[in-house]
Design a protein around this motif. Structure first.
Motif: not given
Lengths: 353, 439
Positions: B99-100, B90, B92-93, B78, B95-96, B80, B82, B41
């Motif tokens: 992993t995801v 950040a 968590a983003a 991409k 790791e996602k 974000d 945050n 953002q």
């Protein structure tokens, strides 16, 4: 003895839908890792671990501001003080998380007692403004002693709680459940063992009347701040070890406001409200990463709509749909019952027509 | 009825939102997934994405990446982070992303407090993370303590924050020399330090107070610390004028950079301004200062028409054409993606350990400079090497509505002769010339 326990369990838990749901929720939490395998499972467990920490944090705010009426706009102070305390002890003295987390929580208690000093004289918006200032003061101190606190970079490289994400998860679940249960009992106005709940209610509703009734309100306010500081401190210290860093963001206003949003969304003055609020809103924000541009817009929209139509919070709204309080004996009943399970009074008007 | 229905609809929508994203997609063959993480953002994150997009599209259009004889295309993901608000978000983003979403490599990152947990998450999965934003030295010191864990972290851009002091001092020295020669000033020049109230600026202020007299033979006449969001610097600038300063050495990253530059011109303060003014790096600076920001000089990374390497001009022109903005250093994701292509093709594998070894020995000419990583025997392993012949950065000056590169130029010692194609001479502000040449 066992038969009596079973009978109490049936009457106090199984017969009350809200409590039954809570029990199911806690049991499900223990089985979640079984369904979240592989590396992506680690990510989902991370979300649940954060949710568990924030539950403790939000419930502690509910205890202080919801039950006792001490409006705290700077709750992140307790979180941040504990995070920094645990980080400093871990990095400089090499103490392990099992020692640093409880000491961090005690630092939260001290912070709670310090904040409580002006709270003894102030009320309402004046108190809220003063509490808002405390995290900012601490941020100023952190930036003034950067050699010790790491300044804007924070203190990084903390020891992990364990080497396994699953173990971290189970520890967080256990700590969360125990913390929530303790805070629930402390705020239970109907408890015959602990009378803090009824006193907290009394202070919130009319402090002068409570004092006139012979209640030492100062002592109970100190207790409320200390307890809230302790549990928010546990959350902050746990968070620091899990993230392996304690930094200024642990004290930022955003965190203080988040805890209010979670609690109000779930249902203030309910204990289970913040649990539900965190468990809905925190994962929701994670899943809304799929639409980063409108993430906050959707979040804000949902919160506004919910508050418009469920002003008492989603958990309270759901409870009101599935439970019915007996107008006579005040016992909770399943909503589909027509009469009270204890005194057989009609639960609905005209139900007997 | 409606009142009862709406809450139910909201609850159902929440459930759908919670359940649907967890349904995964299908795996694709011959695709290299690269995560681009940053504060999307903000301009920093946008430029992370723009730079990476340009590189990925160019590479895919040219056929992709050759991995041991087989062609792979790049798929950018991409994320974000945050990170300006929440380091928790950040991490968590990150790791996602790994992993995801299945990112095999990650580029980006900006705020240091958030980049730390992002590095931790990437290292948990032995995923190569090429930093393109956070300048703190300590990020590269992690590998000194635990090389096996942190060896997957490299900083492509910018060079670390301690080097900002060096560049500022050299720009100051150059400007001082030009002023002394052009205006016939004698004796040591007087320097005022103007730094915003921010922790990152504290160490730089201390360094300037020590090194400006010691290295440049100039006198520091005072230090002024306005807020990073101040809107009026009349008092500071009047005091600086009274101090007799010839030069103002700035450390400004916040919006204060606009009123500062505007009032400097409006009040006709007879001192030239050099240093760091992040607002002056932006294309909108000229309009924001209504032209009063003329001659404002700041450290920078890219400028139109400047060739740090043979690749810079084409990159900057294309970037400006596509996105209508001059790239910030965060667009160094462009070089990071090309760097990955280079090492993947030379090793013929996607194995992280093999690629790390290759990156440690790489010597790559990117759009932002020559990229060579610091060795594992240094105090900052995997940091991009700074200095003449490597990555240097530039300084730009606003000259009649255009942002011109003015440094490196007129250097001494190991910087002697170091300059780039398109660098022009730094100009003494008209107001300073008028003040010192009047009778």
């Amino acid at each position: 003895m066992l038969r009596r326990l079973l009978r109490d369990f049936q009457g106090d838990v199984l017969a009350i839908p809200g409590r039954l749901l809570a029990l199911i929720f806690f049991v499900v939490l223990f089985f979640i890792p079984l369904f979240l395998q592989g590396s992506s499972g680690s990510y989902y467990l991370r979300i649940f671990i954060f949710a568990n920490m924030y539950v403790i944090f939000a419930v502690s705010w509910d205890l202080l501001s919801g039950y006792t009426g001490q409006l705290n706009f700077g709750h992140a102070l307790f979180f941040g003080v504990a995070a920094y305390t645990t980080a400093l002890l871990n990095i400089h003295l090499g103490w392990q998380p099992w020692a640093t987390i409880p000491i961090g929580a005690l630092a939260g208690v001290i912070a709670g007692l310090i904040v409580c000093l002006p709270a003894l004289r102030l009320r309402g918006p004046y108190l809220a403004l003063v509490t808002l200032a405390f995290p900012l003061i601490l941020l100023g101190i952190i930036f003034a002693f950067t050699d010790f606190t790491g300044g804007e970079l924070g203190i990084s490289g903390l020891d992990r709680i364990s080497d396994s994400r699953t173990t971290d998860y189970y520890i967080s679940v256990a700590v969360m459940i125990v913390s929530v249960m303790i805070m629930w009992k402390l705020t239970d106005a109907g408890s015959s063992i602990i009378r803090t709940g009824i006193v907290f209610h009394a202070i919130r509703e009319d402090e002068i009347a409570a004092r006139a009734s012979g209640i030492n309100t100062i002592r109970y306010k100190l207790l409320a701040f200390a307890v809230a500081g302790f549990f928010a401190g546990i959350a902050g210290a746990f968070h620091a070890h899990f993230m392996r860093i304690a930094g200024p963001s642990n004290l930022e206003l955003v965190l203080s406001f988040q805890v209010i949003i979670w609690t109000v969304f779930g249902g203030i003055t309910s204990i289970y409200g913040p649990v539900v609020g965190v468990y809905i809103l925190f994962p929701l924000m994670e899943f809304l990463r799929a639409a980063p541009e409108v993430r906050y817009l959707i979040f804000a929209g949902i919160v506004v709509i919910m508050l418009l139509f469920m002003p008492e919070g989603i958990a309270v709204w759901v409870r009101d749909k599935i439970e019915r309080e007996c107008p006579r004996c005040k016992l909770s009943n399943m909503a589909f019952r027509k009469t009270c399970r204890a005194c057989n009074t009609y639960l609905y008007e005209h139900a007997g027509d | 009825m409606l009142k009862k229905l709406i809450p139910l609809l909201v609850v159902c929508s929440l459930l759908v939102l919670l359940i649907v994203p967890s349904c995964g997609g299908e795996e694709e063959d011959n695709v290299i997934k690269i995560g681009v993480i940053g504060p999307m953002q903000y301009v920093q994150g946008e430029h992370h994405w723009y730079g990476a997009t340009m590189a990925a599209e160019e590479i895919n259009d040219a056929g992709g990446i050759d991995v041991d004889g087989e062609m792979y295309t790049i798929e950018l993901i991409k994320a974000d982070s945050n990170e300006m608000t929440s380091p928790t978000d950040a991490a968590a983003a990150m790791e996602k992303l790994i992993t995801v979403d299945g990112a095999q490599f990650v580029v980006g990152g900006f705020r240091t407090e958030s980049v730390f947990p992002m590095i931790e998450a990437a290292m948990d999965y032995d995923t190569i993370f090429l930093g393109c934003g956070a300048a703190t030295e300590s990020l590269c010191q992690l590998a000194v303590d635990d090389y096996d864990r942190y060896k997957y972290w490299f900083r492509v851009t910018p060079f670390n924050s301690t080097k900002l002091v060096s560049n500022s001092l050299m720009t100051l020295g150059m400007a001082g020399g030009i002023m002394q020669q052009g205006l016939g000033l004698e004796g040591p020049l007087q320097v005022a330090i103007l730094a915003e109230q921010a922790e990152w600026a504290d160490a730089m202020v201390a360094a300037y107070q020590a090194y400006v007299p010691a290295m440049l033979g100039m006198e520091v006449v005072g230090t002024w610390r306005p807020s990073a969001t101040a809107t009026d610097l009349n008092a500071e600038l009047t005091a600086i004028e009274d101090s007799g300063a010839h030069l103002i050495l700035t450390i400004l990253s916040g919006p204060v950079g606009i009123p500062y530059a505007r009032q400097l011109g409006e009040l006709e303060i007879p001192a030239a301004s050099v240093g760091i003014n992040v607002e002056a790096q932006k294309d909108g600076f000229w309009d924001a200062t209504e032209g009063y920001g003329n001659y404002e000089t700041t450290l920078n990374t890219y400028a139109e028409g400047i060739a740090l390497t043979s690749k810079t001009a084409a990159f900057v022109e294309e970037f400006i054409e596509r996105f209508d903005e001059t790239p910030t250093y965060n667009a160094g994701t462009y070089d990071a993606i090309y760097l990955l292509k280079e090492v993947i093709e030379s090793t013929g594998t996607l194995d992280a350990d093999t690629i790390v070894e290759e990156l440690e020995g790489i010597d790559y000419i990117g759009a932002g400079g020559r990229i060579v990583f610091m060795g594992t025997d240094t105090t900052t392993p995997h940091d991009v090497t700074y200095g003449p012949g490597y990555t240097t950065g530039i300084a730009t000056q606003w000259q009649d509505g255009e942002m011109k590169a003015v440094w490196p130029n007129l250097g001494v010692g190991e910087w002697e002769g170091v300059t780039y194609e398109g660098v022009v001479m730094w100009q003494i502000p008209d107001r300073v010339i008028a003040y010192y040449t009047q009778d």
